[in-house]
Design an enzyme around this catalytic site. Structure first.
Site: not given
Length: 225
Positions: A9-10, A50, A147-148, A152-153
């Site tokens: 979307g962007r 999503d 941290y997130a 996550a990566k």
């Protein structure tokens, strides 16, 4: 050639869809909400998907029975960088859901179509901040990254390795750092435009390089896991 791109979307995702279509690819562009305008190119079909939800009928119908040459898992989120006392564990769970479980959901649902292509490729759009070895060496210690995002990566990179091992010889799996992008999620001082990064990735997608797993930067060269 057919590609599916999430997070279209962007930013980088939108630029990638545009570059792929301009290069003669058919593209299924996945966005979170119904777009207000028609797709920018007649080779593009936009669907609402999503990545936090199971893959829906709209995306499956858009791909149909065609072989899928490339799946680009670009959708991602981060969180504000805070010291331990201010970290909300839910931000970590949310980031893992989008950045790790999201690509897993897409790979599971679209694997039959990937296996029907002659040289299929899964690209997980990651970050150099997901490198355990670089982080342990302190290369990014002063950035204040959340941290997130780091967790996550790093987990997304492990997903890339796990997919590559299971699908060895059938589907190549790459973790691709797009560079320091001038987007809403980009770092201060970023210098690479989404269009420039997308152009580099489209060029790379046509590479016959058999390496899998592979972790690389569009700014140049392979990265340490």
């Amino acid at each position: 050639m057919l590609a599916v791109v999430t997070g279209a979307g962007r930013g980088f995702g939108a630029a990638l869809v545009e570059c792929l279509a301009a290069g003669g690819w058919d593209v299924v562009a996945c966005v979170r909400t119904e777009p207000a305008a028609a797709p920018p190119h007649d080779r593009v079909r936009t669907v609402v998907q999503d990545v936090r939800e199971p893959v829906g009928a709209q995306l499956l119908a858009a791909v149909g029975e065609r072989p899928l040459d490339v799946l680009v898992n670009n959708a991602g989120i981060g969180a504000p960088g805070r010291p331990l006392a201010g970290v909300d564990p839910q931000t970590i769970l949310d980031a893992v859901d989008v950045n790790v479980a999201g690509p897993l959901r897409l790979a599971q649902a679209l694997l039959p179509r990937l296996l029907a292509a002659p040289a299929p490729l899964i690209v997980n759009v990651t970050s150099r901040l997901g490198s355990l070895s670089a982080q342990a060496a302190g290369e990014f210690a002063g950035r204040g990254t959340s941290y997130a995002y780091r967790i996550a990566k790093a987990a997304q990179n492990m997903l890339t390795i796990a997919l590559a091992q299971e699908l060895s010889g059938r589907v190549r799996c790459w973790a691709v750092h797009p560079g320091s992008l001038t987007t809403a999620m980009g770092a201060a001082g970023a210098t690479t435009s989404p269009h420039d990064a997308a152009t580099r990735l489209v060029r790379l997608l046509r590479s016959p390089d058999p390496a899998s797993p592979r972790y690389l930067s569009l700014d140049g060269g392979d990265l340490p896991w």
